[in-house]
Motif scaffolding. Sequence first.
Motif, short mmCIF file in Angstrom:
data_model
loop_
_atom_site.label_atom_id
_atom_site.label_comp_id
_atom_site.label_asym_id
_atom_site.label_seq_id
_atom_site.Cartn_x
_atom_site.Cartn_y
_atom_site.Cartn_z
N ALA A 199 -1.01 13.02 2.07
CA ALA A 199 -0.62 13.96 3.14
C ALA A 199 0.90 13.90 3.22
O ALA A 199 1.60 14.55 2.46
N GLY A 200 1.43 13.06 4.15
CA GLY A 200 2.84 12.75 4.10
C GLY A 200 3.05 11.63 3.10
O GLY A 200 2.30 11.49 2.13
N THR A 201 4.06 10.81 3.34
CA THR A 201 4.32 9.63 2.50
C THR A 201 4.29 8.40 3.39
O THR A 201 4.98 8.36 4.40
N ALA A 202 3.49 7.41 3.00
CA ALA A 202 3.37 6.19 3.79
C ALA A 202 3.37 4.98 2.87
O ALA A 202 2.69 4.98 1.84
N VAL A 203 4.16 3.97 3.24
CA VAL A 203 4.27 2.73 2.46
C VAL A 203 4.24 1.57 3.45
O VAL A 203 4.89 1.63 4.50
N ALA A 204 3.49 0.53 3.12
CA ALA A 204 3.43 -0.63 4.01
C ALA A 204 3.12 -1.88 3.22
O ALA A 204 2.56 -1.82 2.11
N ILE A 205 3.49 -3.01 3.79
CA ILE A 205 3.14 -4.32 3.23
C ILE A 205 2.45 -5.13 4.31
O ILE A 205 2.93 -5.19 5.45
N VAL A 206 1.33 -5.76 3.95
CA VAL A 206 0.63 -6.65 4.87
C VAL A 206 0.50 -8.02 4.22
O VAL A 206 0.54 -8.16 2.99
N ASP A 207 0.34 -9.05 5.06
CA ASP A 207 0.13 -10.39 4.51
C ASP A 207 -1.35 -10.62 4.25
O ASP A 207 -2.18 -9.70 4.42
N ASP A 208 -1.70 -11.81 3.86
CA ASP A 208 -3.09 -12.10 3.48
C ASP A 208 -4.06 -11.97 4.65
O ASP A 208 -5.27 -11.84 4.45
N ASP A 209 -3.55 -12.02 5.88
CA ASP A 209 -4.38 -11.87 7.07
C ASP A 209 -4.41 -10.43 7.58
O ASP A 209 -4.99 -10.15 8.64
N GLY A 210 -3.78 -9.52 6.84
CA GLY A 210 -3.75 -8.12 7.25
C GLY A 210 -2.68 -7.79 8.26
O GLY A 210 -2.64 -6.68 8.79
N PRO A 239 -3.32 17.14 -2.34
CA PRO A 239 -2.85 18.09 -3.34
C PRO A 239 -2.41 17.40 -4.62
O PRO A 239 -2.03 16.22 -4.62
N PHE A 240 -2.43 18.14 -5.69
CA PHE A 240 -2.18 17.62 -7.03
C PHE A 240 -0.85 16.88 -7.12
O PHE A 240 -0.78 15.72 -7.51
N THR A 241 0.25 17.56 -6.75
CA THR A 241 1.58 16.97 -6.93
C THR A 241 1.78 15.75 -6.06
O THR A 241 2.28 14.72 -6.51
N GLY A 242 1.40 15.85 -4.78
CA GLY A 242 1.60 14.72 -3.88
C GLY A 242 0.88 13.47 -4.33
O GLY A 242 1.46 12.38 -4.35
N LEU A 243 -0.38 13.59 -4.71
CA LEU A 243 -1.15 12.43 -5.13
C LEU A 243 -0.55 11.77 -6.36
O LEU A 243 -0.51 10.54 -6.47
N ARG A 244 -0.07 12.57 -7.29
CA ARG A 244 0.50 12.00 -8.52
C ARG A 244 1.68 11.10 -8.23
O ARG A 244 1.87 10.08 -8.88
N VAL A 245 2.52 11.49 -7.26
CA VAL A 245 3.71 10.71 -6.93
C VAL A 245 3.32 9.31 -6.45
O VAL A 245 3.84 8.29 -6.94
N GLY A 246 2.41 9.23 -5.50
CA GLY A 246 2.03 7.94 -4.95
C GLY A 246 1.30 7.05 -5.94
O GLY A 246 1.57 5.85 -6.02
N ILE A 247 0.37 7.63 -6.68
CA ILE A 247 -0.39 6.83 -7.64
C ILE A 247 0.50 6.34 -8.76
O ILE A 247 0.40 5.19 -9.21
N ALA A 248 1.42 7.19 -9.23
CA ALA A 248 2.35 6.77 -10.28
C ALA A 248 3.25 5.65 -9.79
O ALA A 248 3.53 4.68 -10.52
N ALA A 294 0.84 -1.21 0.00
CA ALA A 294 0.00 0.00 0.00
C ALA A 294 0.87 1.24 0.00
O ALA A 294 1.89 1.31 0.70
N ILE A 295 0.45 2.23 -0.78
CA ILE A 295 1.20 3.48 -0.93
C ILE A 295 0.24 4.65 -0.82
O ILE A 295 -0.81 4.66 -1.48
N ASP A 296 0.60 5.64 -0.01
CA ASP A 296 -0.22 6.85 0.07
C ASP A 296 0.67 8.08 0.18
O ASP A 296 1.60 8.13 0.98
N THR A 297 0.38 9.08 -0.66
CA THR A 297 1.10 10.36 -0.61
C THR A 297 0.12 11.53 -0.61
O THR A 297 0.40 12.60 -1.11
#
Length: 203
Positions: free
Chosen positions: A9-20, A65-74, A4-7
């Motif tokens: 607000a700040g920048t957050a990245v995480a990995i979860v297994d099939d059980d969350g 914001p425009f720029t932040g969202l583009r980074v994470g989605i890309a 999972a990736i979110d930008t």
Amino acid sequence: MLLAIDTSAGTAVAIVDDDGRMLASRSTPDTRRHAEVIGPFLAEVLAEAGSAPLTGVVAGIGPGPFTGLRVGIAAARAVALARGVPLHAVPSHDAVALDRVVGGVAAGRFAVVTDARRREVAVTVYTAQLPVPVVLEPPHLIARAAFAPAHDVPAYEVAEIPAVELARVAQARLAAGIPLPEPAPLYLRAPDVTLSSPKRVTG
């Protein structure tokens, strides 16, 4: 594993297994260094999570914001394409909402709030339900000074989105057969920089 990736607000990245269960996570509330930290964060969580294959990538789509969202989605699109796995989209506020409900903090109606700059906040109003909270008022902008009297509900403002919960929202919605939105950024205002209209040449 689900990345999972979110930008939004700040920048957050995480990995979860099939059980969350969280396998790796990195985040910063800094809103100006998305492009600088996203690469190292991805490399670190993928290395820490081990060799199990990714089954999907989740992109937080805002509001933001425009720029932040583009980074994470890309970045999410690039990883999904490179690994040959599905790309899922989750509104960023949903991650905060699920975290508050599962943690027993939120009940009934409540709001998730993030800074939208220009003395405004982005607000989504939910009702506390599982497997995922239900949106009562979709994301909208409101002047920060006017928020409290306009919304007589508990409000939870965050500086960054929990990427672990972003992944768990996607897992919960997929398991329950609840449709996910398209992976398109959720902008609540036009970008600050716009293309100028071409000048008409006469002669």
